[in-house]
Design a protein around this motif. Structure first.
Motif, mmCIF file in Angstrom:
data_model
loop_
_atom_site.group_PDB
_atom_site.id
_atom_site.type_symbol
_atom_site.label_atom_id
_atom_site.label_comp_id
_atom_site.label_asym_id
_atom_site.label_seq_id
_atom_site.Cartn_x
_atom_site.Cartn_y
_atom_site.Cartn_z
ATOM 1 N N GLY A 95 1.350 -1.075 0.096
ATOM 2 C CA GLY A 95 -0.313 0.002 -0.351
ATOM 3 C C GLY A 95 0.583 1.343 -0.235
ATOM 4 O O GLY A 95 0.139 2.450 -0.572
ATOM 5 N N CYS A 96 2.008 1.102 0.529
ATOM 6 C CA CYS A 96 3.042 2.256 0.722
ATOM 7 C C CYS A 96 3.632 2.994 -0.939
ATOM 8 O O CYS A 96 4.507 1.729 -0.789
ATOM 9 C CB CYS A 96 4.008 2.080 2.674
ATOM 10 S SG CYS A 96 4.564 3.667 1.930
ATOM 11 N N ALA A 97 2.989 4.134 -1.148
ATOM 12 C CA ALA A 97 4.274 4.288 -1.929
ATOM 13 C C ALA A 97 4.926 4.901 -1.868
ATOM 14 O O ALA A 97 5.964 6.282 -2.860
ATOM 15 C CB ALA A 97 3.821 5.175 -3.389
ATOM 16 N N PHE A 98 5.936 4.840 -0.112
ATOM 17 C CA PHE A 98 6.483 5.762 -0.264
ATOM 18 C C PHE A 98 8.484 5.070 0.898
ATOM 19 O O PHE A 98 9.288 5.499 1.208
ATOM 20 C CB PHE A 98 6.688 7.098 0.428
ATOM 21 C CG PHE A 98 4.894 8.120 0.183
ATOM 22 C CD1 PHE A 98 5.547 8.814 -0.772
ATOM 23 C CD2 PHE A 98 3.775 7.810 -0.026
ATOM 24 C CE1 PHE A 98 4.224 9.914 -1.519
ATOM 25 C CE2 PHE A 98 3.376 8.575 -0.216
ATOM 26 C CZ PHE A 98 3.101 9.594 -1.116
ATOM 27 N N GLY A 99 8.129 3.973 0.651
ATOM 28 C CA GLY A 99 9.064 3.112 1.075
ATOM 29 C C GLY A 99 8.771 3.521 2.816
ATOM 30 O O GLY A 99 9.897 3.211 3.156
ATOM 31 N N ASP B 375 10.978 -1.722 -2.525
ATOM 32 C CA ASP B 375 9.253 -1.794 -1.685
ATOM 33 C C ASP B 375 8.354 -1.765 -2.602
ATOM 34 O O ASP B 375 8.475 -1.506 -3.731
ATOM 35 C CB ASP B 375 10.018 0.033 -1.576
ATOM 36 C CG ASP B 375 11.122 -0.161 -0.207
ATOM 37 O OD1 ASP B 375 10.481 -0.971 0.449
ATOM 38 O OD2 ASP B 375 11.479 0.876 -1.060
ATOM 39 N N GLY B 377 5.109 -1.381 -2.865
ATOM 40 C CA GLY B 377 3.922 -0.573 -2.990
ATOM 41 C C GLY B 377 4.827 0.913 -4.231
ATOM 42 O O GLY B 377 4.183 1.323 -5.453
ATOM 43 N N VAL B 378 6.062 1.263 -3.864
ATOM 44 C CA VAL B 378 6.893 2.388 -4.782
ATOM 45 C C VAL B 378 6.995 1.058 -6.127
ATOM 46 O O VAL B 378 6.299 1.790 -7.091
ATOM 47 C CB VAL B 378 8.654 2.047 -4.143
ATOM 48 C CG1 VAL B 378 8.884 3.485 -5.411
ATOM 49 C CG2 VAL B 378 8.440 2.618 -3.034
ATOM 50 N N MET B 408 10.875 7.718 -6.797
ATOM 51 C CA MET B 408 9.948 7.959 -5.650
ATOM 52 C C MET B 408 10.085 9.280 -5.409
ATOM 53 O O MET B 408 8.394 10.411 -5.689
ATOM 54 C CB MET B 408 9.454 6.735 -4.995
ATOM 55 C CG MET B 408 9.416 7.578 -3.651
ATOM 56 S SD MET B 408 8.678 8.529 -2.306
ATOM 57 C CE MET B 408 10.193 6.963 -1.746
#
Lengths: 450, 413
Positions: A95-99, B375, B377-378, B408
């Motif tokens: 869900g997290c796009a920011f790491g 990651d 999500g990234v 990102m």
């Protein structure tokens, strides 16, 4: 839910020293291995990028958690991880796009920043100024509970800084107030109202440009005689304060009238078509200092209003900027208190998207750049302590960083830039000498200091 | 008859995500949430952990009564929707009650598929889709000596691991030639298969169950190769299918799931669908496909809620990307994107580590790892944004996590 404190990253100050990551890993994992750090600085050539939890307002890690192990704390805004509920499914990392939430092999589960309970170790470890813990949110939470004493729907331009100043100031000053708003943007956007209704929830009047401080003097004295304690407050533009309004202002200051006079400085007569005022800086385009074959903007330097007011030995004089709200509120509090004893003058800089020609969403950034380049200096004065800097004048950004974001300076020739640079340097030197008590004007105040 | 502005059927991720999106835009409009489970909202994804005992059933609720009260939501539990009258805008509940709605969201999820196996209906078996199922399986664990799991998808593999940890002798029967075929290629599946074999779990791959029958206290399972397995616990985990039976006669267009457009609107005015029940556009080829995964349910629910409430910030559904995470015996497998679009630019596999990167025209198509740090999500966002990686291609292939984080931080910080 309110506004929250946050860890802010300024990549331009980061040199990749990794002190933040070492501090975080030590605080959170008891090891100096930066792999364990919840804040990750990523080198990209000569610059640095950041991966860490944003403590999102609408966090997808929380929405993606099937086990109710993640939740945003409504009190401090931190997204908390509950190890007793986590099932190690890693869907939060999808869900997290920011790491910002990452599986940590040493810990055997996901880890994320928890802001160290409001005292982040990474920020303390950063001596480069790249990481800051912004606590300004407290102000908005506090002020959010106070009543907005202007009506909704004032007709300011999009992104108007002055509207922010008006609403914030009057919220804090409170309802026991008589407000004067001389001609300018403030009545122009509706403080004195339309169709027989006022634009404020306190008594408001519309003096002439020339007599604001005189009329407030009379109002204040009248209420005093009646035994009523009211705040007599002016919200005036720089034109109303520094040009024809100056004689009544100077007189009231000299007499020590118990008035709070707030000058909202947008460096000109912006509501009537952007004419120059005596506060318009050198080189600036206005409709009366045009740019063309012969004209190159204003040919004189700005009148230094706050210094002039300081020389009246007022009870309190300060400069402030909406880019530094904690400072602004601190000064507003002091000015309100001082206005019960004598004359208080607050000079707040208000970048004007329409008249200065910059995109409306950039307003606070413009205000910040003005301060960071020393074009605007933040200080305060009272007769006992003299002048004190609110923010160091060292390490100022080059003046170009401010001039280049404003359309009104787009035409500047190199010699004009050099002139402005010289003026900024001279002003900074003067203010510094006052702050250090080296200037004769401060001798008396300084001799009284501990 | 009860009337509500927004009627939401279902109470898992898609439904809750829609509800929150509606409340962002419409603070007052009446919302009613109906779920067939007699329980507070929970996620099907947590159920394997209820089976294992890691999650206590009373601690898995995603929202509680206080939250519903704060958000002014009427919560009706233990009531299934039996019929929808789209013309009259009414839904009929199993309780007999009818609810009139202005806008309806169908987030009824999916239910286990029961494969057409001779005799299956007549033997005792478990499925795992509801909290009750999970509690039942958890209770059965201590008595289980011999377990047979039909299906080597995520549910079957999770269950097999937990049954083995509880001391049972476990056999998994799977029609496909490898485990988790939907998410991993043969090499990655082999690593997972080896971990299961090392724990004594028997994997019968490429095998099909032809019949089931009761044999004393056990269930006897016969495969098409003639092998027989006796089990005191049979779990059928052969996949799931959208729950749409209540839509008979409603005119809502259904293929494998409810067909929706890019704002999750069904073919019928005033009805939206999201989550496992919805069949929405896929990211890679634009065809409408089932993509029954939790992150898609969250996104689709949010989009549906925004569309229902008329939120002007709505951005259309970008298309479903297959992705999943799978933890097995303390190891982490992550799958983001498509195996089949483009060329493999990096691939390495050994006993405890696997990483594969697939690119198409210098854009990331998929990245797959076991015990490999990146990651997800990234990566998902990089795929969705179709970011051109040509200037950082080598760096990305060499260190995908670091390079992706840089992208990102520069692109959507």
């Amino acid at each position: 839910m309110g506004a929250y404190n946050t860890i802010a990253f300024k990549p331009e100050h980061c040199d990749g020293c990794n002190a933040c990551m070492t501090a975080c890993a030590t605080a959170k994992a008891g090891s100096a291995d930066i792999l364990n750090s919840r804040i990750q600085i990523v080198a990209d050539g000569d610059s640095f990028e950041l991966a860490m939890c944003r403590q999102c307002g609408d966090p997808k890690c929380v929405a993606n958690c099937p086990a109710a192990a993640l939740a945003k704390d409504a009190g401090d805004g931190v997204i908390a991880w509950d190890g007793s509920k986590c099932v190690n499914c890693l869907l939060c990392t999808v869900g997290c796009a920011f790491g910002g939430i990452v599986y940590n092999a040493a810990a055997g589960h996901v880890v994320k920043c928890d802001s160290c309970g409001g005292d982040p170790a990474c920020v303390k470890a950063c001596d480069r100024g790249a990481l800051n813990y912004l606590t300004t949110a407290n102000i908005y939470n506090e002020v959010g509970d106070l009543e907005d004493l202007f009506v909704p729907g004032l007709a300011g331009c999009q992104g108007c800084n002055t509207e922010l100043i008006m609403r914030h100031a009057l919220r804090r000053i409170g309802p026991d107030t008589v407000l004067a708003t001389p001609p300018g943007c403030i009545p122009g956007m509706g403080s004195v109202g339309y169709n027989g209704l006022t634009g404020t929830k306190v008594p408001v009047f519309h003096p002439l440009l020339t007599n604001t401080a005189s009329m407030l003097t009379g109002v204040k004295r009248h209420y005093k005689r009646q035994g009523r304690e009211v705040n007599a407050v002016a919200l005036a533009g720089d034109g109303g304060a520094s040009d024809v309004g100056f004689q009544s202002l100077s007189g009231a200051a000299e007499r020590g009238e118990q008035i709070l006079f707030i000058c909202v400085d947008n460096e000109g007569y912006m509501n009537t078509g952007m004419q120059r005022s005596s506060c318009t800086p050198f080189g600036a385009w206005t409709s009366t200092t045009p740019v063309g074959e012969r004209g190159h903007g204003k040919t004189q330097d700005a009148k230094n209003m706050p210094l002039l007011m300081m020389m009246h030995n007022c009870e309190y004089v300060a400069t402030a900027s909406t880019a530094f709200m904690e400072d602004l509120y601190d000064k507003l509090d002091k000015a309100i208190a001082a206005s019960k004893r004598g004359f208080a003058y607050l000079h707040i800089y208000s970048p004007c998207t329409t008249g200065w020609r910059f995109p409306s969403q950039e307003n606070i950034e413009v205000a910040r750049k003005a301060v960071e380049t020393n074009f605007v200096m933040l200080w305060e004065f009272n007769p006992r302590d003299g002048l004190r800097l609110s923010r160091p004048l060292d390490d100022a950004l080059p003046i170009d960083a401010y001039l280049e974001v404003l359309g009104k300076y787009r035409h500047l020739e190199p010699e004009q830039v050099a002139h402005i640079e010289g003026t900024v340097k001279k002003n900074a030197g003067f203010i510094r000498s006052l702050a250090e008590g080296r200037h004769p004007a401060m001798a008396q105040a300084v001799s009284g200091r501990a | 008859m009860q009337q509500t502005q927004y009627l939401i059927i279902g109470a898992s991720h898609a439904a809750l995500s829609a509800l929150q999106a509606i409340r962002m835009q419409d603070a007052e409009g009446s919302i009613t949430l109906v779920t067939r489970d007699d329980a507070l909202p929970y996620s099907p994804t947590v159920l394997p952990y209820v089976v294992s005992g890691r999650s206590a059933p009373e601690r898995v609720a995603l929202k509680d009564g206080v939250w519903f009260e704060q958000n002014k939501v009427g919560f009706i539990r233990g009531a299934a929707v039996t019929a929808v009258d789209a013309a009259a805008k009414r839904a009929k509940l199993s309780s007999g009650e009818e609810i009139a709605y202005a806008k309806l969201l169908l987030a009824t999820g999916a239910a286990p598929i029961l494969p057409p196996i001779h005799g299956l209906k007549d033997v005792r078996f478990h499925v795992l889709r509801t909290l009750d199922d999970a509690v039942g399986l958890h209770r059965a664990l201590p008595q289980t000596k011999q377990a047979v799991v039909l299906g080597a998808g995520l549910v079957g593999m999770h269950a097999a691991e937990n049954l083995a940890k509880a001391g049972a002798q476990v056999t998994v029967v799977e029609m496909q030639p490898r485990v988790l075929a939907g998410y991993f290629d043969a090499e990655a599946s082999a690593i997972i298969e080896a971990a299961f074999a090392a724990k004594g779990i028997k994997l019968m791959l490429g095998a099909k169950v032809s019949r089931c029958e009761t044999a004393g206290k056990a269930v006897r399972v016969t495969t098409d190769s003639g092998a027989t397995l006796d089990a005191d616990l049979l779990l059928v985990a052969a996949g799931v299918a959208p729950v749409t039976d209540y839509l008979a006669g409603s005119n809502v267009a259904i293929d494998r799931g409810i067909l929706v457009d890019d704002s999750m609107r069904s073919s019928v005015d005033g009805i939206w669908a999201a989550g496992d029940v919805a069949q929405a556009k896929g990211f890679y080829n634009g065809e409408k496909t089932l993509n029954g995964i939790l992150p898609s349910a969250v996104e689709q629910g949010r989009i549906a809620g925004m569309a229902m409430a008329g939120d002007p910030a709505l951005k259309p559904w970008p298309g479903g990307v297959p992705l999943n995470t799978y933890t097995f015996f303390g190891q982490q497998a992550v799958s983001v994107g498509s195996q089949d679009e483009g060329e493999v630019v990096r691939k390495e596999a050994d006993a405890k580590h696997y990483l594969k990167i697939v690119m198409q025209d210098n854009r990331l198509a998929g990245i797959f790892g076991i015990n490999a740090p990146f990651d997800p999500g990234v990566m998902w966002e990089i795929i969705l944004r179709r970011i051109d990686l040509s200037s950082v291609r080598e760096a990305f292939i060499k260190d995908p996590q670091k390079t992706a984080r840089t992208i990102m931080s520069k692109t959507w910080r």
